[in-house]
Design a protein around this motif. Structure first.
Motif, mmCIF file in Angstrom:
data_model
loop_
_atom_site.group_PDB
_atom_site.id
_atom_site.type_symbol
_atom_site.label_atom_id
_atom_site.label_comp_id
_atom_site.label_asym_id
_atom_site.label_seq_id
_atom_site.Cartn_x
_atom_site.Cartn_y
_atom_site.Cartn_z
ATOM 1 N N GLY A 115 0.772 -1.207 0.021
ATOM 2 C CA GLY A 115 -0.034 -0.079 -0.062
ATOM 3 C C GLY A 115 0.555 1.153 -0.198
ATOM 4 O O GLY A 115 1.812 1.448 -0.040
ATOM 5 N N ARG A 116 -0.022 2.367 0.041
ATOM 6 C CA ARG A 116 0.558 3.659 0.027
ATOM 7 C C ARG A 116 0.495 4.254 1.414
ATOM 8 O O ARG A 116 -0.252 3.489 2.188
ATOM 9 C CB ARG A 116 0.138 4.597 -1.137
ATOM 10 N N ARG A 117 1.261 5.239 1.764
ATOM 11 C CA ARG A 117 1.329 5.860 2.998
ATOM 12 C C ARG A 117 0.933 7.269 3.217
ATOM 13 O O ARG A 117 1.134 8.144 2.028
ATOM 14 C CB ARG A 117 2.608 5.896 3.742
ATOM 15 N N HIS A 118 0.030 7.758 4.241
ATOM 16 C CA HIS A 118 -0.142 9.276 4.405
ATOM 17 C C HIS A 118 0.207 9.411 5.789
ATOM 18 O O HIS A 118 -0.080 8.974 6.741
ATOM 19 C CB HIS A 118 -1.552 9.616 3.987
ATOM 20 N N PHE A 119 1.267 10.393 5.810
ATOM 21 C CA PHE A 119 1.793 10.923 7.258
ATOM 22 C C PHE A 119 1.112 11.883 7.509
ATOM 23 O O PHE A 119 1.032 12.967 6.920
ATOM 24 C CB PHE A 119 3.268 11.003 7.183
ATOM 25 N N ALA A 120 0.865 12.039 8.824
ATOM 26 C CA ALA A 120 0.194 13.182 9.493
ATOM 27 C C ALA A 120 0.837 13.379 10.850
ATOM 28 O O ALA A 120 1.806 12.545 11.198
ATOM 29 C CB ALA A 120 -1.457 12.829 9.810
ATOM 30 N N VAL A 121 0.519 14.481 11.417
ATOM 31 C CA VAL A 121 1.331 14.567 12.752
ATOM 32 C C VAL A 121 1.014 13.877 13.889
ATOM 33 O O VAL A 121 1.966 13.118 14.489
ATOM 34 C CB VAL A 121 0.722 16.291 13.242
ATOM 35 N N HIS A 122 -0.231 13.267 14.009
ATOM 36 C CA HIS A 122 -0.645 12.242 15.206
ATOM 37 C C HIS A 122 -0.833 10.988 14.550
ATOM 38 O O HIS A 122 -0.945 9.987 15.676
ATOM 39 C CB HIS A 122 -1.594 12.831 15.736
ATOM 40 N N LEU A 123 -0.678 10.555 13.556
ATOM 41 C CA LEU A 123 -0.712 9.035 12.824
ATOM 42 C C LEU A 123 -0.199 8.881 11.495
ATOM 43 O O LEU A 123 0.043 10.091 10.843
ATOM 44 C CB LEU A 123 -2.308 8.993 12.969
ATOM 45 N N THR A 124 -0.389 7.645 11.335
ATOM 46 C CA THR A 124 0.204 7.198 9.887
ATOM 47 C C THR A 124 -0.912 6.429 9.272
ATOM 48 O O THR A 124 -1.216 5.587 9.946
ATOM 49 C CB THR A 124 1.551 6.533 10.011
ATOM 50 N N VAL A 125 -1.329 6.730 8.112
ATOM 51 C CA VAL A 125 -2.537 6.003 7.438
ATOM 52 C C VAL A 125 -1.750 5.116 6.160
ATOM 53 O O VAL A 125 -1.117 5.784 5.767
ATOM 54 C CB VAL A 125 -3.569 6.785 6.939
ATOM 55 N N PHE A 126 -1.700 3.853 6.215
ATOM 56 C CA PHE A 126 -1.793 3.128 5.152
ATOM 57 C C PHE A 126 -2.697 2.673 4.474
ATOM 58 O O PHE A 126 -3.801 2.294 5.128
ATOM 59 C CB PHE A 126 -1.025 1.735 5.689
ATOM 60 N N TYR A 127 -2.785 2.670 3.034
ATOM 61 C CA TYR A 127 -4.061 2.380 2.321
ATOM 62 C C TYR A 127 -3.640 1.543 1.029
ATOM 63 O O TYR A 127 -2.366 2.060 0.472
ATOM 64 C CB TYR A 127 -4.803 3.530 2.156
ATOM 65 N N LEU A 128 -4.490 0.598 0.601
ATOM 66 C CA LEU A 128 -4.340 -0.098 -0.577
ATOM 67 C C LEU A 128 -5.806 -0.371 -1.184
ATOM 68 O O LEU A 128 -6.627 -0.788 -0.453
ATOM 69 C CB LEU A 128 -3.664 -1.284 -0.420
ATOM 70 N N PRO A 129 -5.733 0.027 -2.496
ATOM 71 C CA PRO A 129 -6.909 -0.353 -3.184
ATOM 72 C C PRO A 129 -7.287 -2.076 -3.069
ATOM 73 O O PRO A 129 -6.255 -2.582 -3.186
ATOM 74 C CB PRO A 129 -7.014 0.133 -4.566
ATOM 75 N N HIS A 130 -8.561 -2.435 -2.826
ATOM 76 C CA HIS A 130 -8.838 -3.818 -2.983
ATOM 77 C C HIS A 130 -9.656 -4.113 -4.148
ATOM 78 O O HIS A 130 -10.192 -3.200 -4.571
ATOM 79 C CB HIS A 130 -9.264 -4.530 -1.811
ATOM 80 N N GLN A 131 -9.607 -5.336 -4.582
ATOM 81 C CA GLN A 131 -10.261 -6.001 -5.899
ATOM 82 C C GLN A 131 -11.669 -6.060 -5.509
ATOM 83 O O GLN A 131 -12.431 -6.090 -6.497
ATOM 84 C CB GLN A 131 -9.655 -7.176 -6.319
ATOM 85 N N THR A 132 -11.992 -6.405 -4.280
ATOM 86 C CA THR A 132 -13.718 -6.891 -4.289
ATOM 87 C C THR A 132 -14.674 -5.793 -4.470
ATOM 88 O O THR A 132 -15.643 -6.020 -4.821
ATOM 89 C CB THR A 132 -13.906 -7.359 -2.941
ATOM 90 N N GLY A 133 -14.159 -4.552 -4.441
ATOM 91 C CA GLY A 133 -15.018 -2.946 -4.395
ATOM 92 C C GLY A 133 -15.844 -3.121 -3.428
ATOM 93 O O GLY A 133 -17.206 -2.706 -3.628
ATOM 94 N N GLU A 134 -15.788 -3.549 -2.252
ATOM 95 C CA GLU A 134 -16.939 -3.821 -1.088
ATOM 96 C C GLU A 134 -16.877 -2.242 -0.363
ATOM 97 O O GLU A 134 -17.925 -2.154 0.434
ATOM 98 C CB GLU A 134 -16.670 -4.804 -0.168
ATOM 99 N N GLY A 135 -16.110 -1.497 -0.372
ATOM 100 C CA GLY A 135 -16.111 -0.370 0.275
ATOM 101 C C GLY A 135 -14.910 -0.353 1.173
ATOM 102 O O GLY A 135 -13.937 -1.099 0.858
ATOM 103 N N VAL A 136 -14.742 0.549 2.049
ATOM 104 C CA VAL A 136 -13.534 0.930 2.981
ATOM 105 C C VAL A 136 -13.541 -0.131 4.090
ATOM 106 O O VAL A 136 -14.895 -0.306 4.742
ATOM 107 C CB VAL A 136 -13.564 2.326 3.440
ATOM 108 N N ARG A 137 -12.512 -0.718 4.313
ATOM 109 C CA ARG A 137 -12.177 -1.757 5.425
ATOM 110 C C ARG A 137 -11.082 -1.234 6.083
ATOM 111 O O ARG A 137 -9.991 -0.762 5.700
ATOM 112 C CB ARG A 137 -11.995 -3.043 5.050
ATOM 113 N N ILE A 138 -11.561 -0.942 7.396
ATOM 114 C CA ILE A 138 -10.266 -0.297 8.455
ATOM 115 C C ILE A 138 -9.838 -0.939 9.611
ATOM 116 O O ILE A 138 -10.586 -1.846 10.203
ATOM 117 C CB ILE A 138 -10.928 1.125 8.847
#
Length: 139
Positions: free
Chosen positions: A40-63
């Motif tokens: 996945g890709r990363r998004h860095f913020a002051v208080h957290l880091t978010v990793f995200y990756l598109p998935h193939q099933t297309g079901e929506g966001v899973r966290i």
């Protein structure tokens, strides 16, 4: 409209009824977490880091949330997760995204104002949405 839609969109019915994170909205398997970290890709913020990756099933966001023991005892870690879940619930994206997301907080999540935490989560969702839009245009 009742509860959560299978596609991951947040639907709330009834006055003041809270939305819940169902198992279809959460990353549960260790393999899913590892896949998001490695591919996945990363998004860095002051208080957290978010990793995200598109998935193939297309079901929506899973966290998923990862709060290691280095961030404190069980009470502090659980408080971090509760704050993050609520910030995510309030900032849930309106448009359907097909993403797996892992949020890694920093120790400062316990001390930061909740409004600032919510803004960071909202900004992370904006970045993920923009990133997914770029991927769709390339394909």
């Amino acid at each position: 409209m009742s509860g959560l839609a299978p596609n991951g969109n947040l639907n709330v019915s009834g006055a003041g009824r809270r939305a819940r994170f169902t198992s279809s909205m959460r990353l549960l398997r260790h393999a899913d977490f590892e896949r998001v970290y490695k591919q996945g890709r990363r998004h860095f913020a002051v208080h957290l880091t978010v990793f995200y990756l598109p998935h193939q099933t297309g079901e929506g966001v899973r966290i998923g949330f990862t709060v290691g023991k280095a961030l404190g005892g069980a009470v502090e870690r659980n408080r971090m997760k509760r704050r993050l879940r609520e910030a995510v619930r309030l900032s849930w994206p309106a448009s359907p995204l097909a993403l797996d997301v892992v949020i890694n907080p920093k120790k400062s999540v316990l001390k930061v104002e909740f409004s600032e935490l919510s803004k960071e989560i909202g900004r992370a969702f904006e970045v993920m949405q923009a990133s997914q839009g770029k991927v769709k245009r390339k394909v």
